[in-house]
Design a protein around this motif. Structure first.
Motif, PDB file in Angstrom:
ATOM      1  N   ALA A  59       9.109  37.361 -27.471  1.00  0.00           N
ATOM      2  CA  ALA A  59       7.723  37.759 -27.208  1.00  0.00           C
ATOM      3  C   ALA A  59       6.773  37.135 -28.227  1.00  0.00           C
ATOM      4  O   ALA A  59       5.712  36.606 -27.862  1.00  0.00           O
ATOM      5  CB  ALA A  59       7.608  39.286 -27.242  1.00  0.00           C
ATOM      6  N   ALA A  60       7.145  37.189 -29.503  1.00  0.00           N
ATOM      7  CA  ALA A  60       6.299  36.610 -30.551  1.00  0.00           C
ATOM      8  C   ALA A  60       6.143  35.101 -30.367  1.00  0.00           C
ATOM      9  O   ALA A  60       5.040  34.554 -30.485  1.00  0.00           O
ATOM     10  CB  ALA A  60       6.889  36.917 -31.922  1.00  0.00           C
ATOM     11  N   LYS A  61       7.238  34.436 -30.062  1.00  0.00           N
ATOM     12  CA  LYS A  61       7.181  32.992 -29.844  1.00  0.00           C
ATOM     13  C   LYS A  61       6.305  32.647 -28.644  1.00  0.00           C
ATOM     14  O   LYS A  61       5.601  31.640 -28.645  1.00  0.00           O
ATOM     15  CB  LYS A  61       8.600  32.440 -29.661  1.00  0.00           C
ATOM     16  N   SER A  62       6.332  33.498 -27.619  1.00  0.00           N
ATOM     17  CA  SER A  62       5.520  33.219 -26.433  1.00  0.00           C
ATOM     18  C   SER A  62       4.028  33.300 -26.747  1.00  0.00           C
ATOM     19  O   SER A  62       3.216  32.633 -26.101  1.00  0.00           O
ATOM     20  CB  SER A  62       5.867  34.175 -25.291  1.00  0.00           C
ATOM     21  N   LYS A 159      -0.754  38.253 -23.352  1.00  0.00           N
ATOM     22  CA  LYS A 159      -0.241  39.540 -23.821  1.00  0.00           C
ATOM     23  C   LYS A 159       0.759  40.115 -22.817  1.00  0.00           C
ATOM     24  O   LYS A 159       1.849  40.571 -23.187  1.00  0.00           O
ATOM     25  CB  LYS A 159      -1.413  40.499 -24.021  1.00  0.00           C
ATOM     26  N   ILE A 160       0.406  40.069 -21.566  1.00  0.00           N
ATOM     27  CA  ILE A 160       1.284  40.601 -20.514  1.00  0.00           C
ATOM     28  C   ILE A 160       2.569  39.781 -20.419  1.00  0.00           C
ATOM     29  O   ILE A 160       3.671  40.339 -20.287  1.00  0.00           O
ATOM     30  CB  ILE A 160       0.537  40.634 -19.169  1.00  0.00           C
ATOM     31  N   LYS A 161       2.454  38.465 -20.527  1.00  0.00           N
ATOM     32  CA  LYS A 161       3.652  37.609 -20.502  1.00  0.00           C
ATOM     33  C   LYS A 161       4.583  37.943 -21.663  1.00  0.00           C
ATOM     34  O   LYS A 161       5.803  37.965 -21.506  1.00  0.00           O
ATOM     35  CB  LYS A 161       3.242  36.134 -20.563  1.00  0.00           C
ATOM     36  N   ASP A 176       2.562  48.589 -18.755  1.00  0.00           N
ATOM     37  CA  ASP A 176       2.131  48.534 -17.368  1.00  0.00           C
ATOM     38  C   ASP A 176       0.930  47.597 -17.272  1.00  0.00           C
ATOM     39  O   ASP A 176      -0.049  47.751 -18.013  1.00  0.00           O
ATOM     40  CB  ASP A 176       1.761  49.936 -16.892  1.00  0.00           C
ATOM     41  N   GLU A 177       0.997  46.661 -16.373  1.00  0.00           N
ATOM     42  CA  GLU A 177      -0.041  45.635 -16.279  1.00  0.00           C
ATOM     43  C   GLU A 177      -1.409  46.234 -15.967  1.00  0.00           C
ATOM     44  O   GLU A 177      -2.420  45.831 -16.549  1.00  0.00           O
ATOM     45  CB  GLU A 177       0.355  44.604 -15.215  1.00  0.00           C
ATOM     46  N   ASP A 178      -1.465  47.188 -15.066  1.00  0.00           N
ATOM     47  CA  ASP A 178      -2.752  47.802 -14.707  1.00  0.00           C
ATOM     48  C   ASP A 178      -3.364  48.517 -15.907  1.00  0.00           C
ATOM     49  O   ASP A 178      -4.582  48.440 -16.134  1.00  0.00           O
ATOM     50  CB  ASP A 178      -2.569  48.798 -13.563  1.00  0.00           C
TER      51      ASP A 178
END
Length: 206
Positions: A59-62, A159-161, A176-178
């Motif tokens: 996640a951090a790398k993304s 952030k969502i990715k 949750d995306e929403d």
């Protein structure tokens, strides 16, 4: 700009300030990502105990954090208050070697004992840096949103990715995306922008 972002537990950073990190990294900031626990005791049974180490690293790398700037410890979750001295020492050393302009941590009013411990130690150590506390509405009965950082649609998407790497945490209602889009819109409206993340000013240095 040099930034350190602290999390008592993996995924706190992405939830609290993932879009802000996306923005600043795109603008050229150097970011150190430091988490103190991978919460092995609380991982769902269908996953390996240390799965959050891998999920947090990815996640951090993304978000654009360099792998050499990702530091994840394995202290026991819910008991960080017992090792306050060790947390202080880690912060003291990284402050001395990195000298950040800005530090992100939890709000000091967060109800979780681990979150509050890390925020308190940040205030003790980083006397020469701006310190901003990120919000987690499910843990804050009160939150002074006296700092808003404008972010873009792309930053929210990033952030969502990043949060999508946390397969072991997808059962939680706030991953949750929403919800993420809604909170970003609310904080954006407060400063007449489309999207923002809100923070509590713990210390500010101009």
């Amino acid at each position: 700009m040099k930034i350190i972002v602290f999390a008592p537990h993996t995924d706190d950073i992405e939830l609290g300030c993932g879009a802000t990190l996306s923005r600043y990294i795109k603008e050229g900031a150097e970011v150190k990502y430091i988490a103190f626990s991978i919460c092995e005791e609380w991982v769902p049974k269908e996953f390996q105990d240390d799965i959050l180490f891998t999920e947090a690293t990815n996640a951090a790398k993304s978000l654009g954090v360099k792998e050499e700037n990702i530091h994840i410890y394995r202290f026991r979750a819910t008991e960080l208050w017992k090792i306050r001295d060790k947390i202080f020492d880690i912060m003291f050393e990284v402050n001395k070697s990195f000298v950040p302009d800005m530090v992100f941590c939890h709000s000091k009013k967060d109800l979780h004992q681990d979150h509050a411990t890390v925020a308190q130690e940040c205030e003790r150590v980083f006397k020469s840096s701006t310190i901003l506390g990120y919000e987690m509405p499910w843990n804050n009965t009160e939150f002074q949103s006296n700092c808003h950082i404008k972010v873009s649609k792309e930053d929210i998407e990033n952030k969502i990715k990043a949060l999508e790497f946390y397969e072991s945490q997808k059962h939680k209602s706030y991953v949750d995306e929403d919800f993420i889009w809604s909170l970003a819109k609310v904080r954006g409206v407060q400063i007449k922008e489309k999207y923002a993340e809100a923070f509590e000013v713990i210390r500010i240095k101009f």
